[in-house]
Enzyme design. Structure first.
Site, short mmCIF file in Angstrom:
data_model
loop_
_atom_site.label_atom_id
_atom_site.label_comp_id
_atom_site.label_asym_id
_atom_site.label_seq_id
_atom_site.Cartn_x
_atom_site.Cartn_y
_atom_site.Cartn_z
N ARG A 1 -53.76 78.50 40.65
CA ARG A 1 -54.97 77.65 40.72
C ARG A 1 -54.85 76.71 41.93
O ARG A 1 -55.83 76.47 42.63
CB ARG A 1 -55.17 76.85 39.44
CG ARG A 1 -55.66 77.65 38.26
CD ARG A 1 -57.04 78.24 38.42
NE ARG A 1 -58.11 77.27 38.36
CZ ARG A 1 -59.38 77.57 38.11
NH1 ARG A 1 -59.76 78.84 37.89
NH2 ARG A 1 -60.31 76.66 38.11
N GLU B 1 -56.83 86.82 29.18
CA GLU B 1 -57.53 87.54 30.24
C GLU B 1 -56.75 88.77 30.71
O GLU B 1 -57.33 89.80 31.05
CB GLU B 1 -57.81 86.60 31.42
CG GLU B 1 -58.81 85.52 31.04
CD GLU B 1 -59.18 84.60 32.20
OE1 GLU B 1 -58.58 84.72 33.30
OE2 GLU B 1 -60.07 83.76 32.00
N LYS C 1 -62.75 89.27 44.07
CA LYS C 1 -64.17 89.52 43.77
C LYS C 1 -64.81 90.39 44.85
O LYS C 1 -64.24 90.55 45.95
CB LYS C 1 -64.89 88.17 43.68
CG LYS C 1 -64.40 87.27 42.55
CD LYS C 1 -65.23 85.98 42.51
CE LYS C 1 -64.80 85.10 41.34
NZ LYS C 1 -65.71 83.92 41.19
N TYR D 1 -67.12 85.66 31.19
CA TYR D 1 -67.85 84.45 31.61
C TYR D 1 -68.67 83.86 30.46
O TYR D 1 -69.70 83.21 30.69
CB TYR D 1 -68.73 84.78 32.81
CG TYR D 1 -67.96 84.85 34.12
CD1 TYR D 1 -66.92 83.96 34.40
CD2 TYR D 1 -68.29 85.79 35.11
CE1 TYR D 1 -66.21 84.02 35.60
CE2 TYR D 1 -67.58 85.85 36.30
CZ TYR D 1 -66.55 84.96 36.55
OH TYR D 1 -65.85 85.00 37.73
N ARG E 1 -59.97 79.52 48.78
CA ARG E 1 -61.41 79.25 48.85
C ARG E 1 -61.74 78.28 49.99
O ARG E 1 -62.77 78.40 50.65
CB ARG E 1 -61.88 78.69 47.51
CG ARG E 1 -61.94 79.76 46.41
CD ARG E 1 -62.05 79.13 45.04
NE ARG E 1 -62.39 80.08 43.98
CZ ARG E 1 -62.39 79.75 42.69
NH1 ARG E 1 -62.08 78.52 42.31
NH2 ARG E 1 -62.71 80.64 41.77
N THR F 1 -63.69 75.41 42.84
CA THR F 1 -64.68 76.48 42.66
C THR F 1 -65.60 76.61 43.88
O THR F 1 -65.83 77.72 44.38
CB THR F 1 -65.54 76.19 41.41
OG1 THR F 1 -64.67 76.01 40.29
CG2 THR F 1 -66.50 77.33 41.14
N PHE G 1 -77.16 80.05 36.47
CA PHE G 1 -76.67 81.04 37.44
C PHE G 1 -75.91 82.20 36.77
O PHE G 1 -75.38 83.07 37.45
CB PHE G 1 -75.79 80.37 38.50
CG PHE G 1 -74.67 79.52 37.93
CD1 PHE G 1 -73.47 80.08 37.51
CD2 PHE G 1 -74.82 78.14 37.84
CE1 PHE G 1 -72.45 79.30 37.00
CE2 PHE G 1 -73.80 77.34 37.33
CZ PHE G 1 -72.61 77.93 36.90
N HIS H 1 -61.11 85.02 41.39
CA HIS H 1 -61.03 84.40 40.06
C HIS H 1 -59.55 84.24 39.75
O HIS H 1 -58.75 85.12 40.06
CB HIS H 1 -61.66 85.29 38.99
CG HIS H 1 -61.26 84.86 37.60
ND1 HIS H 1 -61.87 83.82 36.95
CD2 HIS H 1 -60.26 85.28 36.77
CE1 HIS H 1 -61.28 83.63 35.78
NE2 HIS H 1 -60.30 84.50 35.64
N ASN I 1 -67.02 83.10 45.95
CA ASN I 1 -65.81 82.30 46.23
C ASN I 1 -64.51 83.12 46.17
O ASN I 1 -63.45 82.60 45.84
CB ASN I 1 -65.77 81.06 45.32
CG ASN I 1 -65.73 81.42 43.86
OD1 ASN I 1 -65.76 82.60 43.51
ND2 ASN I 1 -65.65 80.42 43.00
P1 ADP Z 1 -63.60 78.90 38.45
O1 ADP Z 1 -63.86 80.31 38.93
O2 ADP Z 1 -63.17 77.98 39.57
O3 ADP Z 1 -62.64 78.86 37.26
P2 ADP Z 1 -65.88 78.48 36.62
O4 ADP Z 1 -65.11 79.11 35.50
O5 ADP Z 1 -66.57 77.17 36.37
O6 ADP Z 1 -64.99 78.28 37.94
O7 ADP Z 1 -67.02 79.49 37.11
C1 ADP Z 1 -66.79 80.86 37.15
C2 ADP Z 1 -67.48 81.44 38.37
O8 ADP Z 1 -68.90 81.23 38.24
C3 ADP Z 1 -67.11 80.78 39.68
O9 ADP Z 1 -65.91 81.25 40.24
C4 ADP Z 1 -68.30 81.13 40.54
O10 ADP Z 1 -68.25 82.46 41.03
C5 ADP Z 1 -69.45 81.00 39.54
N1 ADP Z 1 -70.04 79.66 39.59
C6 ADP Z 1 -69.52 78.52 39.10
N2 ADP Z 1 -70.33 77.47 39.34
C7 ADP Z 1 -71.41 77.96 40.02
C8 ADP Z 1 -72.61 77.41 40.55
N3 ADP Z 1 -72.88 76.11 40.44
N4 ADP Z 1 -73.47 78.23 41.18
C9 ADP Z 1 -73.22 79.55 41.29
N5 ADP Z 1 -72.12 80.15 40.80
C10 ADP Z 1 -71.21 79.37 40.17
#
Ligand code: ADP
Length: 153
Positions: A85, A126, A9, A49, A102, A91, A57, A115, A112
């Site tokens: 993972r 994807e 990212k 997303y 992370r 996350t 957010f 992805h 973070n």
């Molecule tokens: P992951 O990336 O661990 O698979 P998610 O698919 O739930 O997690 O979320 C996608 C992305 O959205 C996260 O990697 C992060 O950048 C952002 N995100 C997730 N939860 C939050 C949150 N509570 N506040 C801000 N950004 C978030």
């Protein structure tokens, strides 16, 4: 063998962590099957997303993902999606275990660093979203006998 998608990212790009993060996947024993830099836009992020569309957010996450170009990578190995993972951690960087990407480099949920596809099924979808077929390369990793037992291959 299974393939999975990683996106380094803008937080990784800005913090000069591309090499460090890439090296963790290399050192684990995964095979790099594709990599390129690309600028993300709303069209691809709205799909990628879509599961976050109702979250407060959502727009901020999209803004953050468009802040600089990203590096997309395809990594291959047995159970690659699960292995990756486990390497990236939870996350929220503040909750992610030390030793994960992370856990070691992030202190935020949004910023973070990486992805990673959450399953082999998501990875297949994807990878098609971010790579053309001719951008994924098949070649034999010569270290394969040193990475897996013969009956695993
Ligand atoms: P992951 O990336 O661990 O698979 P998610 O698919 O739930 O997690 O979320 C996608 C992305 O959205 C996260 O990697 C992060 O950048 C952002 N995100 C997730 N939860 C939050 C949150 N509570 N506040 C801000 N950004 C978030």
């Amino acid at each position: 063998m299974e393939k999975t998608l990683i996106i380094l990212k803008p937080s990784a790009v800005q913090r000069n962590l591309i090499g460090e993060v890439t090296s963790r996947f290399e050192r684990k024993g995964l095979r790099l099957a594709g990599t390129k830099m690309m600028q993300l836009n709303d069209a691809i992020l709205d799909i990628h997303y879509a599961h976050l569309k109702e979250k407060p957010f959502f727009d901020k996450v999209k803004q953050s993902m468009k802040a600089t170009p990203v590096i997309v990578q395809c990594w291959e190995g047995i159970d690659a999606a699960r292995v990756v993972r486990n390497l990236i951690g939870k996350t929220n960087g503040r909750e992610a275990q030390t030793g994960t990407i992370r856990g070691d480099f992030a202190v935020s949920s949004q910023e973070n660093i990486v992805h990673a596809s959450d399953s082999a099924q998501s990875a297949a979808i994807e990878l098609k979203r971010f790579f053309r077929d001719d951008e994924i390369f098949e070649y034999k990793l010569l270290a394969l006998p040193n990475l897996y037992a013969s009956d695993e291959l």
